[in-house]
Design an enzyme around this catalytic site. Sequence first.
Site, PDB file in Angstrom:
ATOM      1  N   TRP A  80       0.830  -1.206   0.000  1.00  0.00           N
ATOM      2  CA  TRP A  80       0.000   0.000   0.000  1.00  0.00           C
ATOM      3  C   TRP A  80       0.863   1.254   0.000  1.00  0.00           C
ATOM      4  O   TRP A  80       0.531   2.234  -0.665  1.00  0.00           O
ATOM      5  CB  TRP A  80      -0.993   0.002   1.166  1.00  0.00           C
ATOM      6  CG  TRP A  80      -2.063  -1.040   1.002  1.00  0.00           C
ATOM      7  CD1 TRP A  80      -2.284  -2.117   1.801  1.00  0.00           C
ATOM      8  CD2 TRP A  80      -3.047  -1.115  -0.049  1.00  0.00           C
ATOM      9  NE1 TRP A  80      -3.339  -2.858   1.327  1.00  0.00           N
ATOM     10  CE2 TRP A  80      -3.824  -2.265   0.196  1.00  0.00           C
ATOM     11  CE3 TRP A  80      -3.343  -0.327  -1.168  1.00  0.00           C
ATOM     12  CZ2 TRP A  80      -4.881  -2.644  -0.645  1.00  0.00           C
ATOM     13  CZ3 TRP A  80      -4.388  -0.706  -2.001  1.00  0.00           C
ATOM     14  CH2 TRP A  80      -5.149  -1.853  -1.733  1.00  0.00           C
TER      15      TRP A  80
ATOM     16  N   ASP B  25      -1.817   6.725   6.394  1.00  0.00           N
ATOM     17  CA  ASP B  25      -2.824   5.803   5.880  1.00  0.00           C
ATOM     18  C   ASP B  25      -3.113   4.814   7.013  1.00  0.00           C
ATOM     19  O   ASP B  25      -2.287   3.959   7.319  1.00  0.00           O
ATOM     20  CB  ASP B  25      -2.288   5.079   4.638  1.00  0.00           C
ATOM     21  CG  ASP B  25      -3.276   4.034   4.108  1.00  0.00           C
ATOM     22  OD1 ASP B  25      -4.355   3.847   4.710  1.00  0.00           O
ATOM     23  OD2 ASP B  25      -2.945   3.402   3.071  1.00  0.00           O
TER      24      ASP B  25
ATOM     25  N   LYS C 278     -12.722  -1.650   6.664  1.00  0.00           N
ATOM     26  CA  LYS C 278     -11.980  -2.554   7.550  1.00  0.00           C
ATOM     27  C   LYS C 278     -12.404  -2.375   9.016  1.00  0.00           C
ATOM     28  O   LYS C 278     -12.926  -3.295   9.605  1.00  0.00           O
ATOM     29  CB  LYS C 278     -10.486  -2.346   7.357  1.00  0.00           C
ATOM     30  CG  LYS C 278     -10.033  -2.993   6.044  1.00  0.00           C
ATOM     31  CD  LYS C 278      -8.916  -2.291   5.353  1.00  0.00           C
ATOM     32  CE  LYS C 278      -8.762  -2.888   3.953  1.00  0.00           C
ATOM     33  NZ  LYS C 278      -7.826  -2.140   3.129  1.00  0.00           N
TER      34      LYS C 278
HETATM   35  C1  LIG Z   1      -7.317  -1.627   2.050  1.00  0.00           C
HETATM   36  C2  LIG Z   1      -6.232  -0.613   2.102  1.00  0.00           C
HETATM   37  C3  LIG Z   1      -6.122   0.414   1.143  1.00  0.00           C
HETATM   38  C4  LIG Z   1      -7.048   0.510  -0.051  1.00  0.00           C
HETATM   39  O1  LIG Z   1      -8.288   0.926   0.327  1.00  0.00           O
HETATM   40  P1  LIG Z   1      -9.436   1.218  -0.773  1.00  0.00           P
HETATM   41  O2  LIG Z   1     -10.510   1.796   0.083  1.00  0.00           O
HETATM   42  O3  LIG Z   1      -9.785  -0.085  -1.384  1.00  0.00           O
HETATM   43  O4  LIG Z   1      -8.888   2.172  -1.773  1.00  0.00           O
HETATM   44  C5  LIG Z   1      -5.121   1.344   1.284  1.00  0.00           C
HETATM   45  N1  LIG Z   1      -4.258   1.282   2.316  1.00  0.00           N
HETATM   46  C6  LIG Z   1      -4.321   0.306   3.253  1.00  0.00           C
HETATM   47  C7  LIG Z   1      -3.336   0.293   4.362  1.00  0.00           C
HETATM   48  C8  LIG Z   1      -5.305  -0.667   3.166  1.00  0.00           C
HETATM   49  O5  LIG Z   1      -5.370  -1.645   4.085  1.00  0.00           O
END
Ligand SMILES: *Cc1c(COP(=O)(O)O)cnc(C)c1O
Length: 360
Positions: free
Chosen positions: A102, A172, A196
């Site tokens: 990511w 993030d 999540k």
């Molecule tokens: C799942 C995830 C993403 C991507 O998220 P989307 O909402 O599908 O764009 C980005 N960064 C991390 C750390 C993730 O776990």
Amino acid sequence: MGRVFNFSAGPAQLPESVLERAQKELLSYRGKGMSVMEMSHRSSDFTAIIESAETLLRELMAIPDNYKVLFIQGGASLQFSMVPMNLLKENGHAYYVNTGSWSKKAIAEAKKVGDTRILASSDDKNFTYIPELNVNQFNDQTNYVHITTNNTIEGTRYIEIPSTGNVPLIADASSNILSEQWDVSKFGLIYAGAQKNLGISGLTIVIIREDLLNQATTNIPTMLNYETYAKNNSLYNTPPTFAIYMTMLLLEWLKERGGVPAIEEENITKSALLYNAIDESKLFYSKVNKVDRSLMNIPFMTDSDELNKRFVKEAEREGLHQLKGHRSVGGMRASIYNSMPVEGVQALVDFIKDFERKYQ
Ligand SMILES: *Cc1c(COP(=O)(O)O)cnc(C)c1O
């Protein structure tokens, strides 16, 4: 049909009580004769929902008053672009920490916008650890530092949020927001896709310090400007209304459980159960540096591809779903977000022990 334990990395399992509440209110939201999905986003009922979601998040994370909470679409992936478009200046640069898949995607998008540098990386050991940060190289042109607080695919996390001095720390936090206590004032901006730990897909939460609004130096599109969302209480256009409602329900659930301190304790207990089982095993192992282990996403494996496959298949028969590891890591991965009950983790641990007795 009964419900299974779903170890998916995302969209993730939701608490049953939250789903039941949504079901109960699906046709007629609190006596209004219509579903949240059918309501105007400018109605007083929906206004109460979005305000309640924000208030709950502020309370649960103790978000200081000089931060805005924004509700945005496009997933965490859109934030990979929005962050540099809003914060990376013409003669400035941004530092990124590369801790996995990511992070790499975030870096790739930032590079399209401006001067993007790597502060540290754990690429040398397949992202199995969190690298030390050397913050002495920052200067006046450093616009921000970007980290991924939890690496969903690789199974690592920052056990302590790094201090970056006057340089805003951008995070993030998609896969571990609300899983443990943080001091929000250490961050300039936190973003997280909701699917999540915050609800369902279609919604991304951005928590941004007010001085970082209105920093865009180029004329970026209205919908990609944080200022648009801040000025209009995230109602410049139609927001993902049902997803915001689900987030409200999830945050109510979390508050009822005792909030972040209580869930953090539970997360420590749940992850320790699983890590202990892996560490005690002669068949299964984890490649992740022990001190950097994630509380949310736990990759583990055996040395045999065939046994890994068999594990995933047989686990599913026992009601333990979505345990296949990410293709870049292999083996298995158990995602045990806030909503995974301890019973689910215990069932997985019991299955791991049975499997080892059978096949070792
Ligand atoms: C799942 C995830 C993403 C991507 O998220 P989307 O909402 O599908 O764009 C980005 N960064 C991390 C750390 C993730 O776990």
